[in-house]
Design a protein around this motif. Structure first.
Motif, PDB file in Angstrom:
ATOM      1  N   ARG A 269     -68.432 -26.261 -10.719  1.00 22.97           N
ATOM      2  CA  ARG A 269     -67.704 -27.419 -10.202  1.00 22.97           C
ATOM      3  C   ARG A 269     -66.739 -27.919 -11.287  1.00 22.97           C
ATOM      4  N   ALA A 270     -65.567 -28.327 -10.858  1.00 19.75           N
ATOM      5  CA  ALA A 270     -64.504 -28.770 -11.771  1.00 19.75           C
ATOM      6  C   ALA A 270     -64.040 -27.649 -12.700  1.00 19.75           C
ATOM      7  N   GLY A 271     -64.262 -26.401 -12.285  1.00 17.46           N
ATOM      8  CA  GLY A 271     -63.829 -25.259 -13.082  1.00 17.46           C
ATOM      9  C   GLY A 271     -62.341 -24.987 -12.930  1.00 17.46           C
ATOM     10  N   ARG A 272     -61.816 -24.207 -13.883  1.00 20.50           N
ATOM     11  CA  ARG A 272     -60.388 -23.851 -13.865  1.00 20.50           C
ATOM     12  C   ARG A 272     -60.263 -22.332 -13.895  1.00 20.50           C
ATOM     13  N   ILE A 273     -59.381 -21.799 -13.082  1.00 27.01           N
ATOM     14  CA  ILE A 273     -59.110 -20.366 -13.121  1.00 27.01           C
ATOM     15  C   ILE A 273     -57.655 -20.149 -13.491  1.00 27.01           C
ATOM     16  N   VAL A 274     -57.427 -19.226 -14.434  1.00 29.45           N
ATOM     17  CA  VAL A 274     -56.085 -18.973 -14.957  1.00 29.45           C
ATOM     18  C   VAL A 274     -55.588 -17.628 -14.443  1.00 29.45           C
ATOM     19  N   ALA A 275     -54.455 -17.655 -13.755  1.00 29.65           N
ATOM     20  CA  ALA A 275     -53.806 -16.430 -13.284  1.00 29.65           C
ATOM     21  C   ALA A 275     -52.959 -15.891 -14.428  1.00 29.65           C
ATOM     22  N   TYR A 276     -53.585 -15.115 -15.318  1.00 32.82           N
ATOM     23  CA  TYR A 276     -52.864 -14.631 -16.493  1.00 32.82           C
ATOM     24  C   TYR A 276     -51.970 -13.443 -16.160  1.00 32.82           C
ATOM     25  N   SER A 277     -52.504 -12.460 -15.462  1.00 31.27           N
ATOM     26  CA  SER A 277     -51.759 -11.223 -15.247  1.00 31.27           C
ATOM     27  C   SER A 277     -50.720 -11.368 -14.144  1.00 31.27           C
ATOM     28  N   SER A 278     -49.561 -10.752 -14.361  1.00 33.18           N
ATOM     29  CA  SER A 278     -48.605 -10.620 -13.261  1.00 33.18           C
ATOM     30  C   SER A 278     -49.193  -9.661 -12.227  1.00 33.18           C
ATOM     31  N   GLN A 279     -48.680  -9.702 -11.020  1.00 37.42           N
ATOM     32  CA  GLN A 279     -49.260  -8.919  -9.938  1.00 37.42           C
ATOM     33  C   GLN A 279     -48.263  -7.888  -9.411  1.00 37.42           C
ATOM     34  N   HIS A 280     -48.643  -6.631  -9.447  1.00 37.88           N
ATOM     35  CA  HIS A 280     -47.806  -5.545  -8.922  1.00 37.88           C
ATOM     36  C   HIS A 280     -48.692  -4.568  -8.170  1.00 37.88           C
ATOM     37  N   PRO A 281     -48.665  -4.608  -6.820  1.00 37.03           N
ATOM     38  CA  PRO A 281     -47.887  -5.516  -5.972  1.00 37.03           C
ATOM     39  C   PRO A 281     -48.511  -6.906  -5.904  1.00 37.03           C
ATOM     40  N   ASP A 282     -47.705  -7.869  -5.499  1.00 36.31           N
ATOM     41  CA  ASP A 282     -48.153  -9.253  -5.418  1.00 36.31           C
ATOM     42  C   ASP A 282     -48.771  -9.490  -4.035  1.00 36.31           C
ATOM     43  N   VAL A 283     -50.057  -9.197  -3.917  1.00 33.83           N
ATOM     44  CA  VAL A 283     -50.759  -9.318  -2.641  1.00 33.83           C
ATOM     45  C   VAL A 283     -51.383 -10.707  -2.544  1.00 33.83           C
ATOM     46  N   PRO A 284     -51.082 -11.472  -1.487  1.00 33.84           N
ATOM     47  CA  PRO A 284     -51.663 -12.811  -1.349  1.00 33.84           C
ATOM     48  C   PRO A 284     -53.192 -12.759  -1.247  1.00 33.84           C
ATOM     49  N   VAL A 285     -53.840 -13.825  -1.711  1.00 29.37           N
ATOM     50  CA  VAL A 285     -55.296 -13.923  -1.630  1.00 29.37           C
ATOM     51  C   VAL A 285     -55.676 -15.114  -0.761  1.00 29.37           C
ATOM     52  N   SER A 286     -56.897 -15.083  -0.281  1.00 31.60           N
ATOM     53  CA  SER A 286     -57.419 -16.178   0.532  1.00 31.60           C
ATOM     54  C   SER A 286     -57.985 -17.250  -0.381  1.00 31.60           C
ATOM     55  N   VAL A 287     -57.523 -18.474  -0.211  1.00 31.62           N
ATOM     56  CA  VAL A 287     -57.989 -19.595  -1.026  1.00 31.62           C
ATOM     57  C   VAL A 287     -58.457 -20.715  -0.109  1.00 31.62           C
ATOM     58  N   SER A 288     -59.650 -21.236  -0.381  1.00 30.79           N
ATOM     59  CA  SER A 288     -60.191 -22.342   0.407  1.00 30.79           C
ATOM     60  C   SER A 288     -59.721 -23.670  -0.168  1.00 30.79           C
ATOM     61  N   ILE A 289     -58.812 -24.323   0.536  1.00 28.33           N
ATOM     62  CA  ILE A 289     -58.344 -25.634   0.093  1.00 28.33           C
ATOM     63  C   ILE A 289     -59.490 -26.637   0.096  1.00 28.33           C
ATOM     64  N   GLY A 290     -60.407 -26.472   1.047  1.00 26.65           N
ATOM     65  CA  GLY A 290     -61.558 -27.361   1.100  1.00 26.65           C
ATOM     66  C   GLY A 290     -62.410 -27.257  -0.153  1.00 26.65           C
ATOM     67  N   GLN A 291     -62.600 -26.021  -0.665  1.00 29.64           N
ATOM     68  CA  GLN A 291     -63.368 -25.830  -1.889  1.00 29.64           C
ATOM     69  C   GLN A 291     -62.635 -26.402  -3.103  1.00 29.64           C
ATOM     70  N   ILE A 292     -61.327 -26.206  -3.142  1.00 26.85           N
ATOM     71  CA  ILE A 292     -60.539 -26.778  -4.235  1.00 26.85           C
ATOM     72  C   ILE A 292     -60.691 -28.294  -4.234  1.00 26.85           C
ATOM     73  N   HIS A 293     -60.656 -28.861  -3.046  1.00 24.70           N
ATOM     74  CA  HIS A 293     -60.784 -30.316  -2.904  1.00 24.70           C
ATOM     75  C   HIS A 293     -62.171 -30.809  -3.291  1.00 24.70           C
ATOM     76  N   SER A 294     -63.203 -30.272  -2.642  1.00 23.31           N
ATOM     77  CA  SER A 294     -64.542 -30.828  -2.805  1.00 23.31           C
ATOM     78  C   SER A 294     -65.175 -30.480  -4.143  1.00 23.31           C
ATOM     79  N   ARG A 295     -64.818 -29.305  -4.710  1.00 27.14           N
ATOM     80  CA  ARG A 295     -65.398 -28.907  -5.997  1.00 27.14           C
ATOM     81  C   ARG A 295     -64.475 -29.211  -7.173  1.00 27.14           C
ATOM     82  N   GLU A 296     -63.315 -29.798  -6.888  1.00 27.92           N
ATOM     83  CA  GLU A 296     -62.334 -30.165  -7.914  1.00 27.92           C
ATOM     84  C   GLU A 296     -61.933 -28.966  -8.772  1.00 27.92           C
ATOM     85  N   ILE A 297     -61.673 -27.855  -8.118  1.00 24.79           N
ATOM     86  CA  ILE A 297     -61.281 -26.625  -8.808  1.00 24.79           C
ATOM     87  C   ILE A 297     -59.780 -26.650  -9.090  1.00 24.79           C
ATOM     88  N   GLU A 298     -59.386 -26.103 -10.224  1.00 24.41           N
ATOM     89  CA  GLU A 298     -57.969 -26.014 -10.593  1.00 24.41           C
ATOM     90  C   GLU A 298     -57.535 -24.557 -10.687  1.00 24.41           C
TER      91      GLU A 298
END
Length: 357
Positions: A269-298
């Motif tokens: 909870r309240a953890g941070r994830i860093v997107a360090y690497s560039s993406q080739h190919p840049d494939v979108p990922v599924s992200v839960s906005i609800g989890q970002i909200h309720s768990r205060e993820i960055e």
């Protein structure tokens, strides 16, 4: 007749050779640098393989080091004989430069101008506005150089740029003493993340399927290593997070979007994830906005480094806090540039450095 020099040139997809070009002459406020070493970054490798668009022929390179051979008019702070590394190109006048944010818009405008003026057959600088450091000589403004300890071998000093980029990402993560960091991928950037995170006083868990690379991570200072294909990563991280229920910070250093999703799943909870690497190919990922909200993820993006971080990288390398030997696999003369690129683009290889003598 103009004096000539040589530069490693990508002449076609999968083909590099040493070509001759006029040796540059420093102008006002400029310095002539005799380049001594240049590492083959992933950006250079993608240009060689044709993964990224690039005008050819092209002289790449932005992980270099050298020695000052001459100075132009009105150069006051850099001297002949100084050992130097080159900083990233910043305009110094846009909003982002003034705020010390690594998103210079002036650099982007210069790139557009260059692209518009380029003519087929001309030597092209690499995409992205970097200096072309795979050359024996280049000129650069004195305020875009950092003087380094002459005791540092040029091959090690050439790794300054990736070290500075890792410092930038760790700074953006706000990693603090006593926190738990998970690093995904024990490539060159993963190993550098281990070393910088340990300097911050964090407990480091390396997630890496390759056994030899896990051993490298331990040599770099990782506290724990785990094979995510043999063990459940979330369970392992929870068991080694000292009651946190997950990682305070996750650094995703691998250019595969699915692994970013995996990293999201091991955050506390309240953890941070860093997107360090560039993406080739840049494939979108599924992200839960609800989890970002309720768990205060960055979710934190990071790219490149600033001048302060470049200077700090040179200091850490000079003092032995960063073991560059762990991330350099081969050192080859520029005459063997084709071999150097082929080795660098072989999966599993760490940095290949070319000697630009």
């Amino acid at each position: 007749m103009a004096e000539m020099m040589k530069a490693v040139t990508i002449v076609d997809v999968g083909k590099a050779e040493l070509r001759e070009y006029p040796k540059p002459v420093p102008g006002k406020h400029e310095v002539l640098v005799h380049m001594k070493a240049c590492a083959l970054c992933t950006v250079d490798q993608r240009a060689f393989l044709g993964v990224t668009k690039n005008h050819l022929p092209s002289v790449q390179g932005h992980e270099g080091s050298g020695i000052v051979e001459a100075v132009g008019e009105d150069v006051h702070f850099i001297h002949v004989g100084d050992h130097v590394v080159l900083e990233r190109e910043f305009c110094g006048v846009c909003h982002y430069c003034k705020e010390n944010i690594n998103q210079c818009t002036g650099r982007a405008e210069r790139r557009k101008e260059f692209e518009a003026a380029w003519k087929p057959g001309e030597l092209a600088k690499p995409i992205g506005g970097f200096e072309s450091q795979m050359a024996q000589y280049l000129t650069i403004q004195e305020n875009k150089l950092t003087v380094v300890d002459p005791a540092i071998p040029f091959e090690r000093a050439a790794v300054t740029e990736p070290v500075s980029c890792v410092i930038h990402g760790v700074n953006r993560s706000r990693l603090a003493t006593g926190e738990v960091a998970v690093i995904i991928g024990a490539g060159i950037m993963g190993l550098l993340h281990v070393q910088i995170a340990k300097l911050k006083g964090a407990t480091v868990i390396m997630s890496e399927p390759d056994a030899a690379r896990r051993e490298k991570a331990l040599a770099a200072g990782a506290d724990f290593v785990v094979d995510p294909t043999a063990e459940d990563l979330k369970t392992f991280v929870e068991a080694h997070s000292y009651g946190r229920g997950g990682a305070d910070v996750v650094f995703s250093t691998v250019p595969h979007s699915s692994l970013f999703e995996q990293g999201m799943g091991v955050l506390a909870r309240a953890g941070r994830i860093v997107a360090y690497s560039s993406q080739h190919p840049d494939v979108p990922v599924s992200v839960s906005i609800g989890q970002i909200h309720s768990r205060e993820i960055e979710i934190i993006g990071t790219m490149g480094s600033n001048r302060e971080e470049t200077y700090l990288a040179t200091q850490l390398i000079a003092r032995g806090y960063i073991n560059t030997d762990l991330v350099i696999d081969h050192v080859l003369p520029a005459e063997r540039c084709q071999e150097a690129f082929e080795k660098a683009t072989t999966p599993g290889t760490y940095r290949v450095v070319m000697q630009m003598e």
